[in-house]
Design a protein around this motif. Structure first.
Motif, PDB file in Angstrom:
ATOM      1  N   MET A 165       0.831  -1.202   0.000  1.00 58.70           N
ATOM      2  CA  MET A 165       0.000   0.000   0.000  1.00 58.70           C
ATOM      3  C   MET A 165       0.867   1.255   0.000  1.00 58.70           C
ATOM      4  N   VAL A 166       1.955   1.233   0.765  1.00 59.21           N
ATOM      5  CA  VAL A 166       2.901   2.348   0.732  1.00 59.21           C
ATOM      6  C   VAL A 166       3.515   2.460  -0.666  1.00 59.21           C
ATOM      7  N   ALA A 167       3.854   1.316  -1.248  1.00 58.01           N
ATOM      8  CA  ALA A 167       4.388   1.319  -2.607  1.00 58.01           C
ATOM      9  C   ALA A 167       3.389   1.907  -3.587  1.00 58.01           C
ATOM     10  N   ALA A 168       2.108   1.572  -3.420  1.00 60.68           N
ATOM     11  CA  ALA A 168       1.061   2.099  -4.307  1.00 60.68           C
ATOM     12  C   ALA A 168       0.990   3.624  -4.209  1.00 60.68           C
ATOM     13  N   MET A 169       1.091   4.164  -2.995  1.00 61.38           N
ATOM     14  CA  MET A 169       1.063   5.618  -2.834  1.00 61.38           C
ATOM     15  C   MET A 169       2.284   6.266  -3.493  1.00 61.38           C
ATOM     16  N   ALA A 170       3.444   5.621  -3.355  1.00 59.14           N
ATOM     17  CA  ALA A 170       4.660   6.160  -3.976  1.00 59.14           C
ATOM     18  C   ALA A 170       4.563   6.095  -5.494  1.00 59.14           C
ATOM     19  N   LEU A 171       4.003   5.012  -6.033  1.00 63.07           N
ATOM     20  CA  LEU A 171       3.846   4.906  -7.483  1.00 63.07           C
ATOM     21  C   LEU A 171       2.863   5.951  -7.999  1.00 63.07           C
ATOM     22  N   GLY A 172       1.766   6.164  -7.265  1.00 57.99           N
ATOM     23  CA  GLY A 172       0.824   7.200  -7.666  1.00 57.99           C
ATOM     24  C   GLY A 172       1.461   8.578  -7.668  1.00 57.99           C
ATOM     25  N   THR A 173       2.303   8.832  -6.679  1.00 60.95           N
ATOM     26  CA  THR A 173       3.016  10.110  -6.613  1.00 60.95           C
ATOM     27  C   THR A 173       3.950  10.265  -7.813  1.00 60.95           C
ATOM     28  N   THR A 174       4.663   9.193  -8.160  1.00 61.19           N
ATOM     29  CA  THR A 174       5.540   9.223  -9.325  1.00 61.19           C
ATOM     30  C   THR A 174       4.744   9.514 -10.597  1.00 61.19           C
ATOM     31  N   TYR A 175       3.608   8.875 -10.736  1.00 64.39           N
ATOM     32  CA  TYR A 175       2.750   9.106 -11.900  1.00 64.39           C
ATOM     33  C   TYR A 175       2.372  10.583 -11.994  1.00 64.39           C
ATOM     34  N   GLY A 176       1.954  11.176 -10.885  1.00 64.34           N
ATOM     35  CA  GLY A 176       1.582  12.586 -10.889  1.00 64.34           C
ATOM     36  C   GLY A 176       2.721  13.496 -11.277  1.00 64.34           C
ATOM     37  N   LEU A 177       3.932  13.180 -10.801  1.00 64.52           N
ATOM     38  CA  LEU A 177       5.097  13.992 -11.139  1.00 64.52           C
ATOM     39  C   LEU A 177       5.426  13.893 -12.623  1.00 64.52           C
ATOM     40  N   LEU A 178       5.395  12.679 -13.155  1.00 64.53           N
ATOM     41  CA  LEU A 178       5.729  12.494 -14.564  1.00 64.53           C
ATOM     42  C   LEU A 178       4.699  13.157 -15.479  1.00 64.53           C
ATOM     43  N   LYS A 179       3.431  13.071 -15.110  1.00 67.00           N
ATOM     44  CA  LYS A 179       2.392  13.742 -15.894  1.00 67.00           C
ATOM     45  C   LYS A 179       2.596  15.256 -15.883  1.00 67.00           C
ATOM     46  N   ALA A 180       2.989  15.787 -14.727  1.00 68.55           N
ATOM     47  CA  ALA A 180       3.233  17.225 -14.630  1.00 68.55           C
ATOM     48  C   ALA A 180       4.398  17.636 -15.528  1.00 68.55           C
ATOM     49  N   LEU A 181       5.432  16.807 -15.604  1.00 66.07           N
ATOM     50  CA  LEU A 181       6.573  17.115 -16.461  1.00 66.07           C
ATOM     51  C   LEU A 181       6.196  17.056 -17.942  1.00 66.07           C
ATOM     52  N   GLU A 182       5.306  16.130 -18.284  1.00 70.41           N
ATOM     53  CA  GLU A 182       4.939  15.967 -19.684  1.00 70.41           C
ATOM     54  C   GLU A 182       4.226  17.193 -20.259  1.00 70.41           C
ATOM     55  N   THR A 183       3.644  18.007 -19.401  1.00 72.44           N
ATOM     56  CA  THR A 183       2.904  19.181 -19.879  1.00 72.44           C
ATOM     57  C   THR A 183       3.825  20.370 -20.130  1.00 72.44           C
ATOM     58  N   ARG A 184       5.118  20.247 -19.829  1.00 71.88           N
ATOM     59  CA  ARG A 184       6.056  21.356 -20.004  1.00 71.88           C
ATOM     60  C   ARG A 184       6.941  21.136 -21.220  1.00 71.88           C
ATOM     61  N   PRO A 185       7.350  22.193 -21.868  1.00 74.01           N
ATOM     62  CA  PRO A 185       8.329  22.053 -22.956  1.00 74.01           C
ATOM     63  C   PRO A 185       9.695  21.727 -22.355  1.00 74.01           C
ATOM     64  N   LEU A 186      10.248  20.588 -22.728  1.00 76.54           N
ATOM     65  CA  LEU A 186      11.500  20.124 -22.153  1.00 76.54           C
ATOM     66  C   LEU A 186      12.480  19.742 -23.255  1.00 76.54           C
ATOM     67  N   PRO A 187      13.770  19.814 -22.977  1.00 75.84           N
ATOM     68  CA  PRO A 187      14.768  19.401 -23.966  1.00 75.84           C
ATOM     69  C   PRO A 187      14.703  17.898 -24.212  1.00 75.84           C
ATOM     70  N   ALA A 188      15.312  17.459 -25.289  1.00 76.97           N
ATOM     71  CA  ALA A 188      15.276  16.044 -25.679  1.00 76.97           C
ATOM     72  C   ALA A 188      15.853  15.145 -24.591  1.00 76.97           C
ATOM     73  N   THR A 189      16.894  15.626 -23.919  1.00 75.28           N
ATOM     74  CA  THR A 189      17.508  14.840 -22.841  1.00 75.28           C
ATOM     75  C   THR A 189      16.487  14.550 -21.749  1.00 75.28           C
ATOM     76  N   ALA A 190      15.720  15.554 -21.373  1.00 73.30           N
ATOM     77  CA  ALA A 190      14.712  15.385 -20.333  1.00 73.30           C
ATOM     78  C   ALA A 190      13.603  14.447 -20.792  1.00 73.30           C
ATOM     79  N   GLN A 191      13.196  14.567 -22.044  1.00 72.94           N
ATOM     80  CA  GLN A 191      12.141  13.709 -22.567  1.00 72.94           C
ATOM     81  C   GLN A 191      12.575  12.239 -22.568  1.00 72.94           C
ATOM     82  N   HIS A 192      13.826  11.996 -22.902  1.00 74.46           N
ATOM     83  CA  HIS A 192      14.360  10.632 -22.872  1.00 74.46           C
ATOM     84  C   HIS A 192      14.366  10.107 -21.434  1.00 74.46           C
TER      85      HIS A 192
END
Length: 376
Positions: free
Chosen positions: A244-271
């Protein structure tokens, strides 16, 4: 990857409630709690409490298996894991009460849910000993005047609002879980909210018990052998909680990655983001495999610790790159994103630390028959 909203479409609405609660939780906690006034969110919070003790059960969430429960936790944590931790419920206590408690003890413990959703706690960690349950100092004693609890517990989630809880204590040469009912207690039982860095919704608390009187009926499994209701019972509780703790951490990771995807980022960051997504999906599948193992009755102590360790480290690793990939203006203006960043490093507060998991992972190999005398 399975989409849990196919089974529970109402999770989208509930996720929005948690997002709202998370944005105000650290400044106006009472207003944040008001966001939880939703029957199905309360039903999720009370998953695991038997129907006979659970008036908050709804049809949609009345028979949720462990795999779906983990996926629900992960999905809602995409919005705000800290807000998830503010929810009432029976926490780790449920499995222990149902495993060790008599029908009368179960009815007494869950009575606090009769009129309104309630908070409970499970107190193991101590100052100086951490989560090493074999070295705890909190003690249950008996004399001619009754039974008494003395000691201190740290990092106890939800204890400030709790109506009931379990305390893990030494008793002679064994260990016991003792039911405690804090409401109205002063002096013998003190509760202090701790200042923590991140995941404020967990409301981590210090409990101090000084000659706290308990009844013999408050002691779970009192007539059983110490091994049956001591460390062995504790390990079974934690084995189901770590995913359950792992599930909360994975959900947090998902939220962070989705937030990054909405920003213009260099190719290195996208990779790099693509690599993080692959790690996320691998761990998500490992979580589902663990849930299937529980369904078939497998013991998975090592796998559960490894999953928790890997998931919490993935959240930390993902968060650590945010200040570097985002533009300075984005980073400074996105208050909620910075809150998520801070929360990502606080999962170590949740039931045991990574180092303890690793240091205690060694087990002496079991040697069969006459092989115990064999020379390697």
């Amino acid at each position: 990857m399975a989409d849990i909203t196919r089974y529970y479409p109402q999770l989208n609405e509930l996720q929005a409630l948690l997002t709202t609660a998370g944005k105000i939780s650290e400044y106006k906690p009472d207003q944040a709690l008001a966001c939880f006034d939703h029957p199905e969110l309360m039903s999720i919070a009370c998953i695991g409490i038997p129907s006979r003790f659970n008036p908050w059960e709804t049809a949609a969430f009345s028979d949720v298996d462990y795999s779906h429960h983990l996926q629900i936790i992960e999905y809602l944590s995409r919005a705000d894991a800290s807000a998830m931790m503010m929810l009432p419920g029976a926490s780790l206590s449920t499995r222990a009460i149902l495993t060790l408690g008599t029908e009368q003890q179960q009815a007494r413990f869950f009575a606090c849910f009769e009129h309104s959703p309630a908070w409970t706690f499970f107190a193991v960690t101590e100052p100086g000993f951490g989560s090493d349950a074999t070295a705890i100092a909190c003690e249950l004693t008996q004399n001619s005047q009754g039974w008494w609890l003395n000691g201190q517990k740290m990092l106890v989630g939800g204890a400030m609002r709790a109506s009931a809880g379990l305390v893990f204590a030494r008793y002679e040469q064994t260990h016991r879980l003792v039911m405690v009912f804090p409401e109205g207690k002063t002096g013998p039982l003190q509760r202090e909210l701790l200042d923590t860095f991140g995941l404020a919704g967990a409301a981590l608390t210090r409990l101090t018990m000084t000659n706290l009187s308990v009844k013999e009926d408050d002691i779970l499994g009192h007539e059983r052998r110490g091994l049956q209701q001591g460390l062995n019972a504790l390990s079974k509780v934690f084995e189901r909680h770590r995913p359950m703790v792992a599930a909360m951490a994975l959900g947090t990771t998902y939220g962070l990655l989705k937030a990054l995807e909405t920003r213009p980022l260099p190719a290195t960051a996208q990779h790099w983001i693509a690599c993080q997504w692959r790690k996320y999906h691998v761990l998500f599948q490992q979580m589902l495999a663990l849930a299937e193992g529980y369904r078939t009755g497998q013991q998975q102590y090592a796998s559960t610790s490894r999953l928790k360790l890997s998931a919490t480290r993935l959240a930390e690793e993902t968060a650590s790159h945010l200040p570097h990939w985002l533009a300075t203006e984005d980073w400074l203006e996105e208050t909620f994103l910075r809150k998520r960043y801070r929360d990502s490093f606080a999962f170590e507060y949740m039931e045991g630390t990574s180092n303890i998991h690793l240091l205690n992972s060694f087990r002496t190999p079991e040697i069969q028959g006459d092989q115990r005398h064999a020379v390697p």
